[in-house]
Design a protein around this motif. Structure first.
Motif, PDB file in Angstrom:
ATOM      1  N   ARG A 159       0.838  -1.207   0.000  1.00 19.19           N
ATOM      2  CA  ARG A 159       0.000   0.000   0.000  1.00 19.19           C
ATOM      3  C   ARG A 159       0.873   1.258   0.000  1.00 19.19           C
ATOM      4  NH1 ARG A 159      -3.793   2.931  -1.898  1.00 19.19           N
ATOM      5  NH2 ARG A 159      -4.861   4.288  -0.407  1.00 19.19           N
ATOM      6  N   ALA A 160       1.978   1.226   0.743  1.00 13.53           N
ATOM      7  CA  ALA A 160       2.885   2.371   0.793  1.00 13.53           C
ATOM      8  C   ALA A 160       3.451   2.671  -0.592  1.00 13.53           C
ATOM      9  CB  ALA A 160       4.015   2.099   1.781  1.00 13.53           C
ATOM     10  N   ALA A 161       3.838   1.621  -1.308  1.00 11.04           N
ATOM     11  CA  ALA A 161       4.371   1.801  -2.658  1.00 11.04           C
ATOM     12  C   ALA A 161       3.296   2.368  -3.588  1.00 11.04           C
ATOM     13  CB  ALA A 161       4.894   0.473  -3.184  1.00 11.04           C
ATOM     14  N   PRO A 198       7.975   5.153   0.754  1.00  8.71           N
ATOM     15  CA  PRO A 198       7.760   6.326  -0.107  1.00  8.71           C
ATOM     16  C   PRO A 198       9.037   7.051  -0.528  1.00  8.71           C
ATOM     17  CG  PRO A 198       6.073   6.260   1.569  1.00  8.71           C
ATOM     18  CD  PRO A 198       7.066   5.188   1.931  1.00  8.71           C
ATOM     19  N   SER A 199      10.033   7.138   0.323  1.00 10.55           N
ATOM     20  CA  SER A 199      11.276   7.835  -0.045  1.00 10.55           C
ATOM     21  C   SER A 199      11.962   7.147  -1.211  1.00 10.55           C
ATOM     22  CB  SER A 199      12.214   7.907   1.160  1.00 10.55           C
ATOM     23  OG  SER A 199      11.613   8.600   2.227  1.00 10.55           O
ATOM     24  N   PHE A 200      11.992   5.820  -1.194  1.00 10.79           N
ATOM     25  CA  PHE A 200      12.583   5.075  -2.307  1.00 10.79           C
ATOM     26  C   PHE A 200      11.812   5.340  -3.602  1.00 10.79           C
ATOM     27  CE2 PHE A 200      14.027   2.553   1.334  1.00 10.79           C
ATOM     28  CZ  PHE A 200      15.351   2.329   1.004  1.00 10.79           C
ATOM     29  N   VAL A 201      10.499   5.309  -3.508  1.00  5.29           N
ATOM     30  CA  VAL A 201       9.669   5.477  -4.701  1.00  5.29           C
ATOM     31  C   VAL A 201       9.837   6.876  -5.296  1.00  5.29           C
ATOM     32  CG1 VAL A 201       7.296   5.558  -5.563  1.00  5.29           C
ATOM     33  CG2 VAL A 201       7.999   3.744  -3.988  1.00  5.29           C
ATOM     34  N   ILE A 202       9.841   7.898  -4.453  1.00 12.85           N
ATOM     35  CA  ILE A 202      10.000   9.266  -4.959  1.00 12.85           C
ATOM     36  C   ILE A 202      11.371   9.442  -5.596  1.00 12.85           C
ATOM     37  CG2 ILE A 202      10.111  11.702  -4.322  1.00 12.85           C
ATOM     38  CD1 ILE A 202       7.264  10.509  -4.302  1.00 12.85           C
ATOM     39  N   LEU A 203      12.419   8.926  -4.977  1.00 16.23           N
ATOM     40  CA  LEU A 203      13.759   9.016  -5.565  1.00 16.23           C
ATOM     41  C   LEU A 203      13.813   8.298  -6.912  1.00 16.23           C
ATOM     42  CD1 LEU A 203      16.000   8.480  -2.408  1.00 16.23           C
ATOM     43  CD2 LEU A 203      15.798  10.580  -3.759  1.00 16.23           C
ATOM     44  N   GLU A 204      13.145   7.152  -6.991  1.00 17.75           N
ATOM     45  CA  GLU A 204      13.061   6.428  -8.265  1.00 17.75           C
ATOM     46  C   GLU A 204      12.350   7.260  -9.322  1.00 17.75           C
ATOM     47  OE1 GLU A 204      10.227   3.005 -10.124  1.00 17.75           O
ATOM     48  OE2 GLU A 204      11.008   2.585  -8.111  1.00 17.75           O
ATOM     49  N   ARG A 205      11.225   7.836  -8.966  1.00 20.28           N
ATOM     50  CA  ARG A 205      10.444   8.625  -9.914  1.00 20.28           C
ATOM     51  C   ARG A 205      11.191   9.877 -10.380  1.00 20.28           C
ATOM     52  NH1 ARG A 205       4.681   9.777  -7.589  1.00 20.28           N
ATOM     53  NH2 ARG A 205       4.452  10.684  -9.689  1.00 20.28           N
ATOM     54  N   LEU A 206      12.112  10.372  -9.546  1.00 20.98           N
ATOM     55  CA  LEU A 206      12.923  11.532  -9.923  1.00 20.98           C
ATOM     56  C   LEU A 206      14.143  11.134 -10.746  1.00 20.98           C
ATOM     57  CD1 LEU A 206      12.850  13.511  -6.544  1.00 20.98           C
ATOM     58  CD2 LEU A 206      11.615  14.078  -8.652  1.00 20.98           C
ATOM     59  N   GLY A 207      14.337   9.814 -10.914  1.00 18.99           N
ATOM     60  CA  GLY A 207      15.475   9.342 -11.688  1.00 18.99           C
ATOM     61  C   GLY A 207      16.784   9.358 -10.933  1.00 18.99           C
ATOM     62  N   LEU A 208      16.719   9.453  -9.604  1.00 24.37           N
ATOM     63  CA  LEU A 208      17.931   9.535  -8.794  1.00 24.37           C
ATOM     64  C   LEU A 208      18.448   8.170  -8.360  1.00 24.37           C
ATOM     65  CD1 LEU A 208      16.968  12.639  -6.631  1.00 24.37           C
ATOM     66  CD2 LEU A 208      18.662  12.549  -8.479  1.00 24.37           C
ATOM     67  N   ILE A 209      17.588   7.153  -8.398  1.00 24.76           N
ATOM     68  CA  ILE A 209      18.004   5.780  -8.106  1.00 24.76           C
ATOM     69  C   ILE A 209      17.302   4.843  -9.086  1.00 24.76           C
ATOM     70  CG2 ILE A 209      18.432   6.226  -5.642  1.00 24.76           C
ATOM     71  CD1 ILE A 209      15.761   4.841  -5.033  1.00 24.76           C
ATOM     72  N   SER A 210      17.755   3.613  -9.119  1.00 24.63           N
ATOM     73  CA  SER A 210      17.153   2.617 -10.006  1.00 24.63           C
ATOM     74  C   SER A 210      15.767   2.221  -9.513  1.00 24.63           C
ATOM     75  CB  SER A 210      18.044   1.380 -10.082  1.00 24.63           C
ATOM     76  OG  SER A 210      18.146   0.764  -8.804  1.00 24.63           O
ATOM     77  N   SER A 211      15.004   1.572 -10.371  1.00 24.99           N
ATOM     78  CA  SER A 211      13.656   1.128 -10.009  1.00 24.99           C
ATOM     79  C   SER A 211      13.713   0.163  -8.829  1.00 24.99           C
ATOM     80  CB  SER A 211      12.988   0.434 -11.194  1.00 24.99           C
ATOM     81  OG  SER A 211      11.753  -0.130 -10.792  1.00 24.99           O
ATOM     82  N   LYS A 212      12.806   0.363  -7.912  1.00 23.80           N
ATOM     83  CA  LYS A 212      12.739  -0.504  -6.723  1.00 23.80           C
ATOM     84  C   LYS A 212      11.509  -1.401  -6.745  1.00 23.80           C
ATOM     85  CE  LYS A 212      16.554   0.682  -4.821  1.00 23.80           C
ATOM     86  NZ  LYS A 212      17.177   0.861  -6.128  1.00 23.80           N
ATOM     87  N   LYS A 233      10.850  -4.287  -8.288  1.00 24.20           N
ATOM     88  CA  LYS A 233      11.140  -5.708  -8.082  1.00 24.20           C
ATOM     89  C   LYS A 233      11.629  -5.972  -6.664  1.00 24.20           C
ATOM     90  CE  LYS A 233      12.039  -7.036 -12.878  1.00 24.20           C
ATOM     91  NZ  LYS A 233      13.045  -7.593 -13.834  1.00 24.20           N
ATOM     92  N   ASP A 234      12.397  -5.043  -6.117  1.00 22.90           N
ATOM     93  CA  ASP A 234      12.886  -5.193  -4.746  1.00 22.90           C
ATOM     94  C   ASP A 234      11.726  -5.192  -3.754  1.00 22.90           C
ATOM     95  OD1 ASP A 234      15.311  -5.069  -5.995  1.00 22.90           O
ATOM     96  OD2 ASP A 234      15.951  -3.183  -5.090  1.00 22.90           O
ATOM     97  N   LEU A 270      17.018  -4.032   0.281  1.00 24.81           N
ATOM     98  CA  LEU A 270      15.745  -3.737   0.937  1.00 24.81           C
ATOM     99  C   LEU A 270      15.171  -4.994   1.580  1.00 24.81           C
ATOM    100  CD1 LEU A 270      13.625  -1.480   1.417  1.00 24.81           C
ATOM    101  CD2 LEU A 270      12.425  -2.329  -0.606  1.00 24.81           C
ATOM    102  N   THR A 271      15.166  -6.080   0.847  1.00 24.28           N
ATOM    103  CA  THR A 271      14.687  -7.352   1.402  1.00 24.28           C
ATOM    104  C   THR A 271      15.577  -7.805   2.549  1.00 24.28           C
ATOM    105  OG1 THR A 271      13.839  -7.977  -0.774  1.00 24.28           O
ATOM    106  CG2 THR A 271      14.071  -9.737   0.850  1.00 24.28           C
TER     107      THR A 271
END
Length: 356
Positions: free
Chosen positions: A32-34, A162-176, A178-179, A313-314
């Motif tokens: 739900r958070a994602a 949410p922090s991981f998802v926002i960073l991903e959406r900004l292109g600052l980290i790889s997609s999370k 699958k993780d 993450l896992t």
């Protein structure tokens, strides 16, 4: 004689607000958070971000520690966590600030979020409501609104993902994506081993709770980046179980705390030791085996728990999910309500802060 931790109906009486279910339902919470974070509207974030700061206190702050640890080998920018009313001097218009307050009323976080905004930083609010939500809406900031009604420490999925998802959406980290999927699948599988219906004899979470009962737990992370996992165990023991607990990490502890284990028996005997690790190889294997040998010889119970998973993450959640269950079970053994936080709320009232 039936084990106390197998008397399910009696245990439910100790947990009227059902902290157990909050722990059990963590996989669904992460999903739900994602979902909420992927659907949040991104507003007013600079395209020149070169550092990240996470603001938070207590259970809302640990998501920043997890972000820092999980991105240890990936991020091309520094990640800092701030647990204070004030800010470091370097916060500026190139800083991405995650203001995380589950309740939305955390005074320290609100104050430092407003300071961040005044310095031109890009602020993202992660909250279930309150003053922080109002601040984000009034200033047209990115808002990730998470569900309310939980103890902040039980909302670790909501304050972390949410922090991981926002960073991903900004292109600052790889997609999370699958993780996150792997993490959810791992937790769903593992909770079937830890759940309350599994008898103590076959349930490692209940066994660890019994090992900690009437002892003072010491939690060691075998890698510095996973000190957040040891810290999570410590805080869960404190808040859920109402027990003192301490934590440290390798290799640093071999330069100081190792000597504490030479103390007299009256000091050592009340302790129990838990090692958290991903792998034991080379010099680190020697360090851990040496300490295990010396401490076990003193009659101190020792338990080792290895991370699982193909991504950091896992691995983090695999190190901590056992502790989430075990600390609820330890509360039951101690006849404590794992939800209640009496002294924390008493102090907030004395200071004049809103209760979580």
């Amino acid at each position: 004689m039936v084990e106390k931790l197998d008397q399910i109906e009696e245990l439910k009486k100790l947990d009227p607000k059902d902290m157990y279910s909050a722990v059990y339902n963590l996989p669904e919470q992460i999903e739900r958070a994602a979902e909420v974070a992927y659907n949040a509207e991104i507003k007013n974030i600079s395209d020149k971000i070169d550092k990240v700061l996470v603001l938070g206190m207590g259970g809302s702050a640990i998501g920043g520690d997890v972000l820092q640890s999980v991105l240890f080998k990936e991020a091309k920018f520094p990640v800092f966590v701030n647990r204070d009313y004030d800010l470091p001097n370097w916060v500026d218009e190139s800083t991405l600030v995650f203001a995380v307050s589950y309740s939305g009323h955390t005074v320290e976080t609100i104050n430092s979020a407003k300071l961040s905004y005044s310095r031109g930083a890009s602020v993202v609010a992660v909250t279930s409501g309150g003053v922080l939500k109002e601040f984000a809406q009034e200033n047209n900031l990115t808002l990730v609104e998470i569900p309310s009604g939980m103890a902040p420490r039980a909302a670790i999925g909501y304050v972390t993902i949410p922090s991981f998802v926002i960073l991903e959406r900004l292109g600052l980290i790889s997609s999370k994506k699958k993780d996150i999927e792997e993490t959810v699948a791992y937790l769903r599988n593992k909770r079937e081993e830890f759940k309350i219906e599994v008898p103590t004899e076959q349930n490692v979470a209940k066994k660890v709770a019994k090992m900690m009962f009437k002892h003072i737990p010491v939690i060691y992370a075998v890698e510095e980046k996973w000190k957040v996992a040891a810290y999570r165990w410590k805080c869960q023991i404190n808040e859920n179980s109402k027990y003192p607990a301490f934590y440290h990490f390798f290799p640093e502890l071999n330069h100081n705390e190792i000597m504490a284990w030479e103390a007299i028996d009256n000091v050592i005997k009340p302790l129990t030791l838990i090692f958290l690790y991903t792998s034991l190889e080379g010099e680190m294997k020697i360090r851990v085996e040496f300490m295990q040998e010396k401490i076990s010889a003193r009659g101190v119970p020792v338990f080792l728990w290895q991370a699982e998973g193909n991504n950091p993450l896992t691995q983090f959640f695999s190190l901590t999910y056992l502790g989430d269950f075990a600390t609820v079970y330890l509360a039951y053994l101690a006849d404590k309500d794992p939800f209640s936080i009496g002294y924390i709320n008493e102090l907030k009232l004395r200071i004049g802060q809103a209760l979580s």
